[in-house]
Scaffold this motif. Sequence first.
Motif, PDB file in Angstrom:
ATOM      1  N   LYS A 302       0.823  -1.199   0.000  1.00 10.44           N
ATOM      2  CA  LYS A 302       0.000   0.000   0.000  1.00 10.44           C
ATOM      3  C   LYS A 302       0.866   1.260   0.000  1.00 10.44           C
ATOM      4  CE  LYS A 302      -3.815  -2.220   2.511  1.00 10.44           C
ATOM      5  NZ  LYS A 302      -4.563  -2.276   3.796  1.00 10.44           N
ATOM      6  N   ALA A 303       0.178   2.402   0.051  1.00  9.59           N
ATOM      7  CA  ALA A 303       0.861   3.702   0.024  1.00  9.59           C
ATOM      8  C   ALA A 303       1.185   4.131   1.450  1.00  9.59           C
ATOM      9  CB  ALA A 303      -0.011   4.736  -0.675  1.00  9.59           C
ATOM     10  N   GLY A 304       2.139   3.445   2.088  1.00 16.16           N
ATOM     11  CA  GLY A 304       2.443   3.680   3.492  1.00 16.16           C
ATOM     12  C   GLY A 304       2.871   5.103   3.774  1.00 16.16           C
ATOM     13  N   LEU A 318       5.150  -5.079  21.094  1.00 17.10           N
ATOM     14  CA  LEU A 318       4.677  -3.842  20.477  1.00 17.10           C
ATOM     15  C   LEU A 318       4.048  -4.109  19.125  1.00 17.10           C
ATOM     16  CD1 LEU A 318       7.728  -1.593  21.402  1.00 17.10           C
ATOM     17  CD2 LEU A 318       5.608  -1.948  22.680  1.00 17.10           C
ATOM     18  N   ASP A 319       2.795  -3.689  19.011  1.00 16.73           N
ATOM     19  CA  ASP A 319       2.026  -3.852  17.779  1.00 16.73           C
ATOM     20  C   ASP A 319       2.277  -2.657  16.865  1.00 16.73           C
ATOM     21  OD1 ASP A 319       0.658  -6.238  18.962  1.00 16.73           O
ATOM     22  OD2 ASP A 319      -0.122  -4.710  20.316  1.00 16.73           O
ATOM     23  N   LEU A 320       1.739  -2.709  15.657  1.00 18.75           N
ATOM     24  CA  LEU A 320       2.170  -1.789  14.603  1.00 18.75           C
ATOM     25  C   LEU A 320       0.994  -1.374  13.735  1.00 18.75           C
ATOM     26  CD1 LEU A 320       4.593  -0.583  12.897  1.00 18.75           C
ATOM     27  CD2 LEU A 320       4.638  -2.792  11.724  1.00 18.75           C
ATOM     28  N   ILE A 321       0.938  -0.100  13.387  1.00 18.77           N
ATOM     29  CA  ILE A 321      -0.078   0.375  12.442  1.00 18.77           C
ATOM     30  C   ILE A 321       0.568   1.278  11.398  1.00 18.77           C
ATOM     31  CG2 ILE A 321      -0.732   2.415  13.811  1.00 18.77           C
ATOM     32  CD1 ILE A 321      -3.663   1.828  12.863  1.00 18.77           C
ATOM     33  N   VAL A 322       0.081   1.156  10.155  1.00 18.44           N
ATOM     34  CA  VAL A 322       0.516   1.996   9.037  1.00 18.44           C
ATOM     35  C   VAL A 322      -0.735   2.524   8.359  1.00 18.44           C
ATOM     36  CG1 VAL A 322       1.888   2.117   6.927  1.00 18.44           C
ATOM     37  CG2 VAL A 322       2.483   0.449   8.694  1.00 18.44           C
ATOM     38  N   CYS A 323      -0.771   3.821   8.066  1.00 16.65           N
ATOM     39  CA  CYS A 323      -1.914   4.367   7.337  1.00 16.65           C
ATOM     40  C   CYS A 323      -1.541   4.583   5.875  1.00 16.65           C
ATOM     41  CB  CYS A 323      -2.438   5.646   7.971  1.00 16.65           C
ATOM     42  SG  CYS A 323      -1.297   7.037   7.990  1.00 16.65           S
ATOM     43  N   ASN A 324      -2.563   4.637   5.023  1.00 16.61           N
ATOM     44  CA  ASN A 324      -2.357   4.537   3.592  1.00 16.61           C
ATOM     45  C   ASN A 324      -3.278   5.480   2.819  1.00 16.61           C
ATOM     46  OD1 ASN A 324      -0.518   2.057   3.711  1.00 16.61           O
ATOM     47  ND2 ASN A 324      -2.323   1.308   4.776  1.00 16.61           N
ATOM     48  N   LEU A 325      -3.309   5.255   1.508  1.00 16.19           N
ATOM     49  CA  LEU A 325      -4.063   6.073   0.573  1.00 16.19           C
ATOM     50  C   LEU A 325      -5.564   5.792   0.651  1.00 16.19           C
ATOM     51  CD1 LEU A 325      -3.218   8.018  -1.853  1.00 16.19           C
ATOM     52  CD2 LEU A 325      -3.526   6.017  -3.324  1.00 16.19           C
ATOM     53  N   ARG A 358      -4.741   9.145   4.589  1.00 21.47           N
ATOM     54  CA  ARG A 358      -4.287   9.472   5.933  1.00 21.47           C
ATOM     55  C   ARG A 358      -2.777   9.708   5.930  1.00 21.47           C
ATOM     56  NH1 ARG A 358      -6.770   5.439   4.072  1.00 21.47           N
ATOM     57  NH2 ARG A 358      -5.721   3.855   5.341  1.00 21.47           N
ATOM     58  N   PHE A 359      -2.335  10.637   6.747  1.00 23.69           N
ATOM     59  CA  PHE A 359      -0.911  10.948   6.883  1.00 23.69           C
ATOM     60  C   PHE A 359      -0.483  10.779   8.344  1.00 23.69           C
ATOM     61  CE2 PHE A 359      -1.734  12.760   2.744  1.00 23.69           C
ATOM     62  CZ  PHE A 359      -0.537  12.606   2.062  1.00 23.69           C
ATOM     63  N   GLY A 360      -0.596  11.831   9.160  1.00 24.58           N
ATOM     64  CA  GLY A 360      -0.235  11.699  10.562  1.00 24.58           C
ATOM     65  C   GLY A 360      -1.236  10.854  11.320  1.00 24.58           C
TER      66      GLY A 360
END
Length: 553
Positions: A302-304, A318-325, A358-360
């Motif tokens: 995706k567009a991380g 520790l879990d992880l999240i990335v937001c995208n397009l 999404r960005f920040g």
Amino acid sequence: MKRCLCTLLFLAGCSDPSPRVTETVPQDHPLLTDHTEASGVDFTWHSGASGSYYMPEIIGGGGGLFDADDDGDLDLYLVQGGHIASDGPHGLPDTFMRNDGNGTYTRSPIGVDLTDYGMGVATGDVDNDGDVDLYVLNLGTNRLLLNNGNGTFTDGTALSGTGDAGWSAAAAFLDHDHDGDLDLFVVNYLAWTPASAIDCSDSTGAPEYCSPDNFKAPTVDRLFRNDGNGRFTDITTAAGINAKPGTGLGIVAVDFDRDGYQDVFVANDLMPDHLWHNNGDGTFSEIAMQTGCAMDDEGKAKAGMGVDATDIDNDGDLDLIVCNLKNESDSFFRNDGDYFVDITSKAGLRSATRVNTRFGLGFVDFDNDGHLDLYEANGAVLRPAHLPDGDPYAQRNLLLLGGADGRFRATALRGSVDNHQAMSSRGAIFGDIDNDGRMDVIVINRDAPARVYRNTATPRNWITFDVRNDYGAPALGNILEVTVDGNTITRPVKSAWSYMTANDPRVHIGLGQSTEATDVKITQPDGLYWAIPGRFEPNQIHRVDRPKPTGTK
């Protein structure tokens, strides 16, 4: 220059998806109040867009919250853009604002005036003098600003050798080699200059910003080793970081496998994300694919953009999240020790997040109920098919409240902000700017005023730990564990997360109706730890200074 169409994947953001049912939480009043005018923060990140559709114009910008003068409150550094011409970027002055002690800000000179085309900020004490220094990411040469301890800074770029001259988006300070000083990992986006710009079009043939795929120019991130004398050495090749170029935008540096060495996760735009595992011998191995966090559960890169990591399920890792397009949901990965599992749908984030770009973003307990919430700053990178009045890239931000069942639900008032306006939001900076135990957020907007959203949620119990190292600076890379109602809460001490931002390094924990937190344990990056038994009073900020470590992990 040749003309090309944006990739189909990038163009997915051009049309609205069909509405989907999203769980919502009833709301009596907003959790956040627009405090911008009262805060004194008067700032606009200028993209310099002039019709040339230069790629950097749509990507920035960010900033950082940090305690510049060690007076106990968070000061603010905001990078500025400028304009881009065929002969290169031309920046405008960055802005530093000192916290007056109550969450209001006053512009203040710091002895250094940067006029680069800015992207983001990283914070950390690089010279072990107890004062927090700044690393400013630019389109062009990055800058290292050394804190003099008297309210001013000195440009230490030339001496340090950290002036990476590419297009950098984000960075993180970490002690990767356990030598007691902070090294520097720099995330680079594209090998791009105005001379390499191309013309791109949307589906109607109108000029539009390109996709990173159009340039075919991923680039190598950089790792600088701190040599302890004001100088750094570029060890990118020696450490193995040059093995996989990428299109990096987001970074978080934490010890994902709890082996005593900090790892680095980099979110890449339209490429598989990277997880650089610290091998403990000065080298890193890229293991995102084999550990399950390079792509989503459908095998899609995706567009991380923005990224965060913390222990959502209280299992100690520790879990992880990335937001995208837009039209791509977030990717939320549960850490199962040896690998990650994509639980985006299970957590209620697939349909709720894919509506916007999404960005920040950040996992923050805004209502102090003991469950982490998720805030996302949104803004398009492509114009919609039907142009609205005003900013065609503007979107509304999003706040999702976490629950005991592990699911996130949208607030009935989108973004949970009074008088919420749609803007092209980029960096989101998180921190308790007025030290009232309720986490606030400052959102940087493209070609529109930054907004200061003050947390006005109904008061609940909370506790904050200000963890310091031997030199009195934030102990980046440490991991704090504390017991609340019989559960162990695990949180990393970090400032590099979200998007192009440096955030409050203090560990904030919502307690809900609980009235105590007990038995704190602090684990250093090298695995040594110290324990502090007993009860900690709620509704206070507790400074935790490092004693002699009492054991090994």
